[in-house]
Design an enzyme around this catalytic site. Structure first.
Site, PDB file in Angstrom:
ATOM      1  N   CYS A 178      -1.576  -3.517   5.215  1.00 47.67           N
ATOM      2  CA  CYS A 178      -0.989  -2.706   6.286  1.00 47.67           C
ATOM      3  C   CYS A 178      -1.169  -3.484   7.582  1.00 47.67           C
ATOM      4  O   CYS A 178      -2.292  -3.801   7.968  1.00 47.67           O
ATOM      5  CB  CYS A 178      -1.673  -1.351   6.378  1.00 47.67           C
ATOM      6  SG  CYS A 178      -1.117  -0.396   7.803  1.00 47.67           S
ATOM      7  N   HIS A 193      -3.696   5.422  -4.416  1.00 46.92           N
ATOM      8  CA  HIS A 193      -3.159   4.164  -3.889  1.00 46.92           C
ATOM      9  C   HIS A 193      -4.358   3.334  -3.434  1.00 46.92           C
ATOM     10  O   HIS A 193      -5.027   3.677  -2.470  1.00 46.92           O
ATOM     11  CB  HIS A 193      -2.236   4.518  -2.712  1.00 46.92           C
ATOM     12  CG  HIS A 193      -1.678   3.359  -1.953  1.00 46.92           C
ATOM     13  ND1 HIS A 193      -0.332   3.064  -1.939  1.00 46.92           N
ATOM     14  CD2 HIS A 193      -2.252   2.431  -1.157  1.00 46.92           C
ATOM     15  CE1 HIS A 193      -0.112   2.018  -1.169  1.00 46.92           C
ATOM     16  NE2 HIS A 193      -1.260   1.607  -0.674  1.00 46.92           N
ATOM     17  N   ARG A 233       7.568  -2.967  -0.613  1.00 47.06           N
ATOM     18  CA  ARG A 233       7.258  -2.294   0.665  1.00 47.06           C
ATOM     19  C   ARG A 233       5.881  -2.749   1.159  1.00 47.06           C
ATOM     20  O   ARG A 233       5.776  -3.498   2.120  1.00 47.06           O
ATOM     21  CB  ARG A 233       7.342  -0.757   0.486  1.00 47.06           C
ATOM     22  CG  ARG A 233       7.557  -0.019   1.789  1.00 47.06           C
ATOM     23  CD  ARG A 233       6.284   0.209   2.573  1.00 47.06           C
ATOM     24  NE  ARG A 233       5.299   0.992   1.835  1.00 47.06           N
ATOM     25  CZ  ARG A 233       4.019   1.074   2.195  1.00 47.06           C
ATOM     26  NH1 ARG A 233       3.576   0.437   3.253  1.00 47.06           N
ATOM     27  NH2 ARG A 233       3.170   1.768   1.469  1.00 47.06           N
ATOM     28  N   ASP A 234       4.818  -2.331   0.494  1.00 44.03           N
ATOM     29  CA  ASP A 234       3.461  -2.658   0.958  1.00 44.03           C
ATOM     30  C   ASP A 234       3.231  -4.170   0.934  1.00 44.03           C
ATOM     31  O   ASP A 234       2.568  -4.728   1.805  1.00 44.03           O
ATOM     32  CB  ASP A 234       2.438  -1.950   0.059  1.00 44.03           C
ATOM     33  CG  ASP A 234       1.203  -1.479   0.808  1.00 44.03           C
ATOM     34  OD1 ASP A 234       0.968  -1.965   1.913  1.00 44.03           O
ATOM     35  OD2 ASP A 234       0.466  -0.632   0.266  1.00 44.03           O
ATOM     36  N   ASN A 290      -2.904  -4.867  -2.454  1.00 42.01           N
ATOM     37  CA  ASN A 290      -3.054  -3.671  -3.280  1.00 42.01           C
ATOM     38  C   ASN A 290      -3.679  -4.090  -4.598  1.00 42.01           C
ATOM     39  O   ASN A 290      -3.694  -5.272  -4.944  1.00 42.01           O
ATOM     40  CB  ASN A 290      -1.685  -3.072  -3.587  1.00 42.01           C
ATOM     41  CG  ASN A 290      -0.949  -2.605  -2.361  1.00 42.01           C
ATOM     42  OD1 ASN A 290      -0.566  -3.420  -1.538  1.00 42.01           O
ATOM     43  ND2 ASN A 290      -0.749  -1.324  -2.246  1.00 42.01           N
ATOM     44  N   HIS A 334      -6.316  -0.451  -2.551  1.00 42.51           N
ATOM     45  CA  HIS A 334      -6.283  -1.871  -2.202  1.00 42.51           C
ATOM     46  C   HIS A 334      -7.547  -2.513  -2.738  1.00 42.51           C
ATOM     47  O   HIS A 334      -8.598  -1.871  -2.813  1.00 42.51           O
ATOM     48  CB  HIS A 334      -6.185  -2.044  -0.680  1.00 42.51           C
ATOM     49  CG  HIS A 334      -4.806  -1.780  -0.180  1.00 42.51           C
ATOM     50  ND1 HIS A 334      -3.948  -2.780   0.195  1.00 42.51           N
ATOM     51  CD2 HIS A 334      -4.119  -0.633  -0.038  1.00 42.51           C
ATOM     52  CE1 HIS A 334      -2.791  -2.252   0.562  1.00 42.51           C
ATOM     53  NE2 HIS A 334      -2.857  -0.944   0.432  1.00 42.51           N
TER      54      HIS A 334
HETATM   55  N1  COA Z   1      14.609   3.227  12.252  1.00 46.59           N
HETATM   56  C1  COA Z   1      15.060   2.279  13.098  1.00 46.59           C
HETATM   57  N2  COA Z   1      14.641   2.158  14.367  1.00 46.59           N
HETATM   58  C2  COA Z   1      13.733   3.040  14.793  1.00 46.59           C
HETATM   59  C3  COA Z   1      13.235   4.043  13.966  1.00 46.59           C
HETATM   60  C4  COA Z   1      13.688   4.117  12.632  1.00 46.59           C
HETATM   61  N3  COA Z   1      13.232   5.019  11.766  1.00 46.59           N
HETATM   62  N4  COA Z   1      12.348   4.755  14.655  1.00 46.59           N
HETATM   63  C5  COA Z   1      12.294   4.236  15.888  1.00 46.59           C
HETATM   64  N5  COA Z   1      13.135   3.183  15.976  1.00 46.59           N
HETATM   65  C6  COA Z   1      13.352   2.298  17.137  1.00 46.59           C
HETATM   66  C7  COA Z   1      13.837   3.051  18.357  1.00 46.59           C
HETATM   67  O1  COA Z   1      15.227   3.093  18.389  1.00 46.59           O
HETATM   68  C8  COA Z   1      13.269   2.214  19.473  1.00 46.59           C
HETATM   69  O2  COA Z   1      14.069   1.053  19.643  1.00 46.59           O
HETATM   70  P1  COA Z   1      14.384   0.485  21.108  1.00 46.59           P
HETATM   71  O3  COA Z   1      13.069   0.024  21.652  1.00 46.59           O
HETATM   72  O4  COA Z   1      15.350  -0.624  20.838  1.00 46.59           O
HETATM   73  O5  COA Z   1      14.951   1.640  21.879  1.00 46.59           O
HETATM   74  C9  COA Z   1      11.926   1.736  18.922  1.00 46.59           C
HETATM   75  O6  COA Z   1      12.073   1.768  17.500  1.00 46.59           O
HETATM   76  C10 COA Z   1      10.767   2.613  19.326  1.00 46.59           C
HETATM   77  O7  COA Z   1      11.110   3.954  19.070  1.00 46.59           O
HETATM   78  P2  COA Z   1      10.154   5.191  19.425  1.00 46.59           P
HETATM   79  O8  COA Z   1      10.802   6.435  18.981  1.00 46.59           O
HETATM   80  O9  COA Z   1       9.734   5.089  20.882  1.00 46.59           O
HETATM   81  O10 COA Z   1       8.966   4.966  18.480  1.00 46.59           O
HETATM   82  P3  COA Z   1       7.487   4.475  18.779  1.00 46.59           P
HETATM   83  O11 COA Z   1       7.480   3.194  19.537  1.00 46.59           O
HETATM   84  O12 COA Z   1       6.724   5.632  19.305  1.00 46.59           O
HETATM   85  O13 COA Z   1       7.001   4.137  17.278  1.00 46.59           O
HETATM   86  C11 COA Z   1       7.445   4.665  14.962  1.00 46.59           C
HETATM   87  C12 COA Z   1       6.935   5.147  16.294  1.00 46.59           C
HETATM   88  C13 COA Z   1       7.019   5.688  13.931  1.00 46.59           C
HETATM   89  C14 COA Z   1       8.953   4.555  14.998  1.00 46.59           C
HETATM   90  C15 COA Z   1       6.864   3.276  14.652  1.00 46.59           C
HETATM   91  O14 COA Z   1       5.517   3.246  14.991  1.00 46.59           O
HETATM   92  C16 COA Z   1       7.047   2.904  13.202  1.00 46.59           C
HETATM   93  O15 COA Z   1       8.158   2.716  12.734  1.00 46.59           O
HETATM   94  N6  COA Z   1       5.924   2.758  12.456  1.00 46.59           N
HETATM   95  C17 COA Z   1       5.981   2.442  11.057  1.00 46.59           C
HETATM   96  C18 COA Z   1       4.669   1.925  10.646  1.00 46.59           C
HETATM   97  C19 COA Z   1       4.650   1.506   9.199  1.00 46.59           C
HETATM   98  O16 COA Z   1       5.646   1.463   8.494  1.00 46.59           O
HETATM   99  N7  COA Z   1       3.434   1.149   8.757  1.00 46.59           N
HETATM  100  C20 COA Z   1       3.187   0.671   7.461  1.00 46.59           C
HETATM  101  C21 COA Z   1       3.166   1.708   6.421  1.00 46.59           C
HETATM  102  S1  COA Z   1       1.676   2.644   6.293  1.00 46.59           S
HETATM  103 ZN    ZN Z   2      -1.192   0.327   0.985  1.00 49.46          ZN
END
Ligand code: COA
Ligand code: ZN
Length: 308
Positions: free
Chosen positions: A239, A206, A14-15, A248, A208
């Site tokens: 990240c 956790h 993942r990370d 990490n 890094h």
């Molecule tokens: N699984 C699959 N697709 C997802 C989803 C999920 N859990 N959550 C949102 N989406 C898709 C939506 O369907 C949308 O797709 P589209 O543009 O084709 O319609 C798009 O992602 C944006 O969705 P929205 O609800 O508007 O989210 P957002 O743009 O406000 O983003 C998060 C919020 C949380 C979904 C996004 O920032 C994210 O996934 N972040 C993860 C960050 C991460 O993992 N960081 C590293 C770990 S610390």
């Molecule tokens: Zn991390």
């Protein structure tokens, strides 16, 4: 199993993989996870069920979960950021979901595009969704030891956010140094305060190794009484929403250090080193891990022949 055992949570797939410049093919991810499951790690953070637009490298989360072998001693967990991700994680039969929120508002907005308060509001819904599913819940608190945008975070804020998780009934919490800003003295202070204030919580740390303080921070965490550590095979990781985030702490270097100190992890180090070599072949670039290059402290060398 002794109470002194240190439990290791592996986060490389993942990370680590979320930051790789090239997509790691699904079958290679599965192969690595299956090898890691044989090493005795307590948990493997297999993937995340987040937006594939945010993290394209982990867009194959369902296929990875469907392909991995399950072993009773190793929990397979996945990071989630919203209810949509939880639905996907439940369908994929993860053992546990990991929620994430940042201590700093700016990092939370960059990472998950909402305020810290809005993240916690969403977690209430997630806790309800998980009831009766048999899927466990754990949590992370990113930027606990410093935010790349705002700097150090007040201890009171860290403690109050732990409290918000506890109010939700979440008592497995990883305090994360997302961009390797923490130092051992600060880790000892924050981790000790957290352990003292919330004895009901099972904390993990956790780290890094961005600035070379990773394993020193583990020692500080041990002194504060924390028994769970998150690390990444080979030292891969980062990240994408945190400038300057790099690897990490390295799992095999961590396990080696703990074993040398006489601590028990339940992890088979030679097997872990084999997995680290496999990882090197998968990513095809050099990894920061050191024991895999130097060998363990017990691997003695023949003396050189005297020069005639
Ligand atoms: N699984 C699959 N697709 C997802 C989803 C999920 N859990 N959550 C949102 N989406 C898709 C939506 O369907 C949308 O797709 P589209 O543009 O084709 O319609 C798009 O992602 C944006 O969705 P929205 O609800 O508007 O989210 P957002 O743009 O406000 O983003 C998060 C919020 C949380 C979904 C996004 O920032 C994210 O996934 N972040 C993860 C960050 C991460 O993992 N960081 C590293 C770990 S610390
Ligand atoms: Zn991390």
């Amino acid at each position: 199993m002794s109470d002194n055992r240190i439990r290791i949570h592996e986060v490389v797939t993942r990370d680590g993989f979320q930051m790789e410049p090239r997509f790691v093919p699904t079958e290679r991810k599965i192969e690595l996870i299956n090898q890691l499951s044989l090493t005795g790690l307590a948990k493997i953070e297999v993937t995340s069920f987040v937006s594939p637009k945010a993290i394209p490298m982990l867009a194959d989360a369902e296929a990875v979960m469907a392909g991995v072998a399950r072993r009773p001693d190793t929990r397979l967990v996945a990071l989630v950021a919203n209810p949509r991700g939880v639905e996907r994680a439940i369908a994929a039969k993860v053992d546990e979901v990991v929620l994430v929120v940042s201590v700093s508002e700016s990092h939370n907005r960059t990472n998950v595009r909402r305020s810290v308060g809005a993240s916690f509001d969403g977690f209430g819904e997630i806790v309800e969704m998980l009831k009766g599913t048999g899927v466990g819940i754990a949590a992370g608190l990113a930027t606990t030891f410093g935010c790349p945008f705002e700097g150090a975070q007040p201890l009171e804020r860290v403690l109050s956010l732990i409290g918000r998780y506890v109010e939700l009934g979440v008592t497995n919490i990883a305090l994360a140094d997302t961009t390797g800003m923490g130092n051992p003295r600060q880790v000892r202070e924050i981790a000790s305060a957290a352990v003292r204030e919330y004895p009901q919580v099972e904390f993990a740390l956790h780290f890094h190794n961005t600035r070379g303080m990773g394993l020193a921070n583990v020692l500080a965490g041990l002194e504060a009484g924390v028994r769970r550590y998150e690390s990444s095979l080979g030292g891969l990781g980062g990240c994408p929403y945190a400038p300057g985030a790099t690897g990490n702490i390295c799992t095999e270097d961590l396990v080696h250090m703990l074993h040398e100190m006489g601590l028990e992890t339940g992890v088979d180090l030679p097997r872990l080193l084999d997995a680290a070599r496999l990882l090197g072949r998968i990513v095809e670039h050099e990894l920061p891990g050191q024991v895999v290059k130097a060998g363990t402290s017990h691997d003695l060398h023949p003396m050189p022949e005297p020069v005639a």
